[in-house]
Design a protein around this motif. Structure first.
Motif, PDB file in Angstrom:
ATOM      1  N   TYR A  32      83.150   8.175  46.549  1.00  0.00           N
ATOM      2  CA  TYR A  32      81.725   8.560  47.214  1.00  0.00           C
ATOM      3  C   TYR A  32      80.935   7.993  46.013  1.00  0.00           C
ATOM      4  O   TYR A  32      79.161   7.741  46.174  1.00  0.00           O
ATOM      5  CB  TYR A  32      81.913  10.358  45.806  1.00  0.00           C
ATOM      6  N   ILE A  38      81.037  11.228  51.931  1.00  0.00           N
ATOM      7  CA  ILE A  38      82.318  12.369  51.752  1.00  0.00           C
ATOM      8  C   ILE A  38      83.662  11.954  52.867  1.00  0.00           C
ATOM      9  O   ILE A  38      83.307  11.679  53.609  1.00  0.00           O
ATOM     10  CB  ILE A  38      81.964  13.765  52.011  1.00  0.00           C
ATOM     11  N   PHE A  40      86.563  12.484  54.914  1.00  0.00           N
ATOM     12  CA  PHE A  40      87.182  13.371  55.387  1.00  0.00           C
ATOM     13  C   PHE A  40      88.744  12.389  56.100  1.00  0.00           C
ATOM     14  O   PHE A  40      89.530  13.602  56.423  1.00  0.00           O
ATOM     15  CB  PHE A  40      87.039  13.878  56.592  1.00  0.00           C
ATOM     16  N   PHE A 229      87.862  18.149  46.840  1.00  0.00           N
ATOM     17  CA  PHE A 229      85.948  18.213  46.785  1.00  0.00           C
ATOM     18  C   PHE A 229      85.078  18.808  45.619  1.00  0.00           C
ATOM     19  O   PHE A 229      84.709  18.731  44.812  1.00  0.00           O
ATOM     20  CB  PHE A 229      86.310  18.818  47.998  1.00  0.00           C
ATOM     21  N   VAL A 233      83.514  18.077  42.713  1.00  0.00           N
ATOM     22  CA  VAL A 233      81.605  18.111  42.680  1.00  0.00           C
ATOM     23  C   VAL A 233      81.946  19.013  41.372  1.00  0.00           C
ATOM     24  O   VAL A 233      80.442  19.117  40.698  1.00  0.00           O
ATOM     25  CB  VAL A 233      81.306  19.008  43.416  1.00  0.00           C
ATOM     26  N   MET A 237      79.921  13.670  40.729  1.00  0.00           N
ATOM     27  CA  MET A 237      80.059  12.660  42.060  1.00  0.00           C
ATOM     28  C   MET A 237      80.403  11.301  41.289  1.00  0.00           C
ATOM     29  O   MET A 237      79.297  11.113  40.811  1.00  0.00           O
ATOM     30  CB  MET A 237      79.310  13.139  43.061  1.00  0.00           C
ATOM     31  N   PHE A 274      83.766  27.142  41.606  1.00  0.00           N
ATOM     32  CA  PHE A 274      82.967  26.136  42.349  1.00  0.00           C
ATOM     33  C   PHE A 274      81.785  26.081  42.380  1.00  0.00           C
ATOM     34  O   PHE A 274      81.096  26.277  42.699  1.00  0.00           O
ATOM     35  CB  PHE A 274      84.344  25.875  43.599  1.00  0.00           C
ATOM     36  N   LEU A 278      78.066  24.936  40.573  1.00  0.00           N
ATOM     37  CA  LEU A 278      77.356  24.123  41.564  1.00  0.00           C
ATOM     38  C   LEU A 278      75.840  25.133  41.747  1.00  0.00           C
ATOM     39  O   LEU A 278      74.338  24.226  41.533  1.00  0.00           O
ATOM     40  CB  LEU A 278      77.818  24.563  42.928  1.00  0.00           C
ATOM     41  N   PRO A 282      73.652  22.617  39.618  1.00  0.00           N
ATOM     42  CA  PRO A 282      73.872  21.629  40.814  1.00  0.00           C
ATOM     43  C   PRO A 282      74.286  20.401  40.494  1.00  0.00           C
ATOM     44  O   PRO A 282      75.091  19.924  41.001  1.00  0.00           O
ATOM     45  CB  PRO A 282      72.460  21.159  41.491  1.00  0.00           C
TER      46      PRO A 282
ATOM     47  N   PHE B  55      78.848  22.429  56.680  1.00  0.00           N
ATOM     48  CA  PHE B  55      80.144  22.599  56.436  1.00  0.00           C
ATOM     49  C   PHE B  55      80.762  23.404  57.195  1.00  0.00           C
ATOM     50  O   PHE B  55      81.690  23.768  56.969  1.00  0.00           O
ATOM     51  CB  PHE B  55      81.385  21.045  55.414  1.00  0.00           C
ATOM     52  N   SER B 109      75.079  16.010  50.013  1.00  0.00           N
ATOM     53  CA  SER B 109      76.686  16.084  49.570  1.00  0.00           C
ATOM     54  C   SER B 109      76.941  17.885  49.437  1.00  0.00           C
ATOM     55  O   SER B 109      77.541  18.966  49.862  1.00  0.00           O
ATOM     56  CB  SER B 109      77.105  15.606  49.268  1.00  0.00           C
ATOM     57  N   TYR B 110      75.780  18.304  48.076  1.00  0.00           N
ATOM     58  CA  TYR B 110      76.565  19.582  47.492  1.00  0.00           C
ATOM     59  C   TYR B 110      75.809  20.286  48.393  1.00  0.00           C
ATOM     60  O   TYR B 110      76.824  21.720  48.234  1.00  0.00           O
ATOM     61  CB  TYR B 110      75.261  19.388  46.283  1.00  0.00           C
ATOM     62  N   SER B 112      76.280  20.698  51.893  1.00  0.00           N
ATOM     63  CA  SER B 112      77.880  20.313  52.620  1.00  0.00           C
ATOM     64  C   SER B 112      78.405  21.027  52.246  1.00  0.00           C
ATOM     65  O   SER B 112      79.663  22.492  52.311  1.00  0.00           O
ATOM     66  CB  SER B 112      78.196  19.077  52.844  1.00  0.00           C
ATOM     67  N   LEU B 113      79.751  21.287  50.908  1.00  0.00           N
ATOM     68  CA  LEU B 113      80.236  21.545  50.190  1.00  0.00           C
ATOM     69  C   LEU B 113      80.083  22.837  49.705  1.00  0.00           C
ATOM     70  O   LEU B 113      81.331  23.965  50.155  1.00  0.00           O
ATOM     71  CB  LEU B 113      80.711  20.421  48.677  1.00  0.00           C
TER      72      LEU B 113
END
Lengths: 290, 326
Positions: A32, A38, A40, A229, A233, A237, A274, A278, A282, B55, B109-110, B112-113
């Protein structure tokens, strides 16, 4: 139920389980940080590596820990080739296409494994699979302790490579400023592929550490990737140290929420942590604020 | 009004299919295709036009499916009211997740996750709480009356899902034509610049997310009524989230018919590989994945992108207004 002995055991077991999470996350965070995608296909590659380690033991009798020395470089090469010849050319440098291509790759790998090996769940038995070691008041499984130290060693090695070698410098340059790096004569496509290769190599080592105490089936890797994942985060990242510490934290959180909420809800603690982290911060615990 | 004629044309053409054939295979194929198209259309509004890649659209799909199923099974509430309640519940979940994400400034991406994490939390919770039937799932009782949103033949189901999809086309087209749509695209192209120009990016993104969730929620309700069974893995499973983004991106994200085109391609591809490989488990999906990679490699702007270039190359005037901003 909440005697200190249980708590200490929970922390230790969490740390040991978290180490393998950290290694899976390490590959993901590197990819990343440099490619800004990302990946997959990470989980599917982990599953593939677990199958490779499984068959190295059952067919050739190679101990999984020794197999890591072969599978690590082998999966590095596979990852390099995948990025260089499949993902890179097909994605045309667009984020959403990277997403689709890695998604497609995951579908291909997982179902190829399903086709060849069916949905059976397999395990291997090693003489040390169920050995436990006494640490203070707690008992910890031997494979987990080995995994913990291997992960620390791999992370340290990776950090050294990134810090002191020319390739590491080139990777960091591409991560920071792709165009500038290209103008300095760095082959960006090559560096992308190297990075993807390192990430895939990490996954292969993680697979070898997992297989003595875990099972493998065509979707075994998926369980780890979602957690990876969240670690990526949490750790910020692209940060190696962040992934390591984040992985250990997540292991402990999972181990605690299994105690408090029961086994089936064990993972929910991870996702709630998480989301909360976040929303509050963030950029992750160790990332620079954007 | 002129910009709506492609929608009318496509919907009318699709609506007469049951008069041409009564084959259950064809109708079943089209119903599932439209279902995916509807799921994807929700994603398309937020992701394709607004650039916010979720997502976790399974969160809205699953919430709606469970809402309508539980209201009927546990409380005996009419299925049509359940449909409305399901859409409302899905939109509410979308609004709550939207407020949380956009308030803390999550992007790229943040975002999304985190949406993925929300969907996973809901999946795990619904797989253990008693009201959702936990691991067993929820079975809606067979009650083949139109009042109960259940039908003997597939044609009414087909027309209902088509009507829902047509409605979503109208909503997205109306958004395209409005100031709101322009704001949304501005945010996709450059959020900071949009914000600097005085656009309330929070309100625009939140509106998009709520409407997006409502559209996908409608698909969830329809799924529950059509298959009469849901469990945690179906309702909140990652495959819904993946289909939701796969269809519009393959079709050409950010265009009106992207989701329908993409859903068609995905379904045709899926069925064709299944026919080709017979019983071998997994082999069809291997081919599916390879073709998917090839499609992305050859058509980076999706099917809509290919169509526009094909249409514009020979005679520019032939280009359909439906594929204008590909």
């Amino acid at each position: 139920m909440l005697s200190p002995v249980i708590l200490i055991a929970a922390v230790l077991n969490g740390l040991m389980a978290g180490a393998v999470y950290a290694l899976v996350a390490l590959g993901l965070t590197l990819i990343y940080g440099v490619l800004h995608i990302i990946n997959f296909a990470h989980g599917a590659l982990l599953t593939a590596a677990m199958f490779a380690a499984f068959f190295a033991f059952t067919l050739l009798g190679v101990d999984p820990y020794l197999a890591a020395f072969v599978l690590g470089p082998l999966f590095f090469a596979i990852g390099y080739a995948l990025q260089r010849f499949v993902i890179g050319p097909a994605a045309h440098g667009e984020d959403r296409n990277f997403l689709l291509v890695t998604l497609g790759l995951a579908v291909v790998i997982e179902n190829a494994l399903l086709y060849f090996f069916r949905a059976d769940t397999r395990t291997i038995n090693l003489p040390y699979s169920f050995k436990v070691v006494e640490i203070g008041p707690a008992f910890v499984a031997l494979p987990r302790i080995i995994a913990f130290w291997v992960v620390i060693a791999v992370a340290a090695a990776l950090w050294t490579v990134m810090r002191w070698t020319d390739t590491g410098k080139a990777i960091r340059a591409v991560a920071k400023e792709k165009l500038g790096a290209e103008l300095c004569g760095i082959n960006v496509a090559h560096i992308y592929a190297i990075t993807f290769g390192i990430g895939t190599g990490c996954v292969a080592v993680a697979a070898c550490l997992l297989i003595p105490s875990y099972y493998v089936n065509p979707v075994a890797g998926e369980a780890f990737v979602l957690i990876a994942f969240t670690i990526v985060v949490l750790g910020g990242m692209g940060s190696i140290v962040g992934a390591l510490i984040g992985g250990l934290c997540v292991g402990v959180v999972e181990s605690f929420s299994s105690i408090f909420l029961g086994q089936s809800l064990g993972q929910i603690g991870i996702f709630i942590m998480f989301i909360v982290v976040l929303l509050a911060r963030p950029s992750g615990l160790f990332g620079a604020r954007p | 009004v002129k910009t709506y004629w492609p929608i009318i044309l496509v919907v009318v053409l699709l609506a007469i299919v049951p008069f041409v054939t009564t084959s259950n295979v064809v109708l079943n194929f089209l119903i599932t295709t439209l279902l995916i198209a509807l799921v994807g259309q929700g994603w398309n509004l937020l992701g394709g036009y607004g650039g916010q890649y979720s997502f976790g659209h399974a969160a809205f799909f699953g919430t709606a499916a469970y809402t309508t199923a539980i209201l009927q099974v546990q409380y005996g509430i009419n299925a049509w009211l359940g449909l409305l309640a399901g859409i409302f519940a899905g939109a509410l979940v979308g609004a709550v997740i939207g407020i949380l994400c956009f308030r803390s400034g999550l992007r790229g991406s943040y975002f999304s996750l985190v949406t993925l994490a929300f969907a996973e939390v809901l999946r795990i919770v619904s797989s253990v709480t008693p009201i959702t039937g936990a691991g067993v799932g929820t079975l809606i009782k067979l009650d083949l009356r139109p009042e109960a949103f259940q039908f003997q033949s597939r044609a009414p189901f087909y027309w209902i899902v088509l009507a829902l999809f047509a409605l979503s086309l109208l909503i997205v087209r109306a958004a395209e034509n409005s100031r709101f749509g322009a704001y949304l695209v501005a945010i996709r192209e450059n959020e900071d610049a949009a914000s600097a120009l005085g656009i309330n990016t929070f309100a625009v993104k939140l509106t998009a997310m709520t409407v997006s969730a409502a559209i996908t929620a409608a698909a969830g309700c329809f799924y529950a009524q059509y298959f009469l069974f849901i469990d945690a893995a179906i309702a909140y499973g990652p495959w819904i989230s993946i289909d939701a983004l796969l269809a519009p991106i393959v079709g050409g994200a950010g265009t009106l018919f992207a989701s329908l085109l993409g859903a068609l391609v995905i379904k045709v591809l899926g069925e064709a590989t299944k026919l080709l490989t017979g019983d071998a488990p997994g082999l069809d999906l291997v081919i599916y994945g390879i073709v998917l990679i090839a499609v992305v490699g050859l058509a980076p702007r999706g099917v809509a992108g290919v169509l526009t270039t094909l249409l514009r190359r020979p005679v520019r005037a032939l280009a359909k207004p439906g594929h204008d901003n590909a």
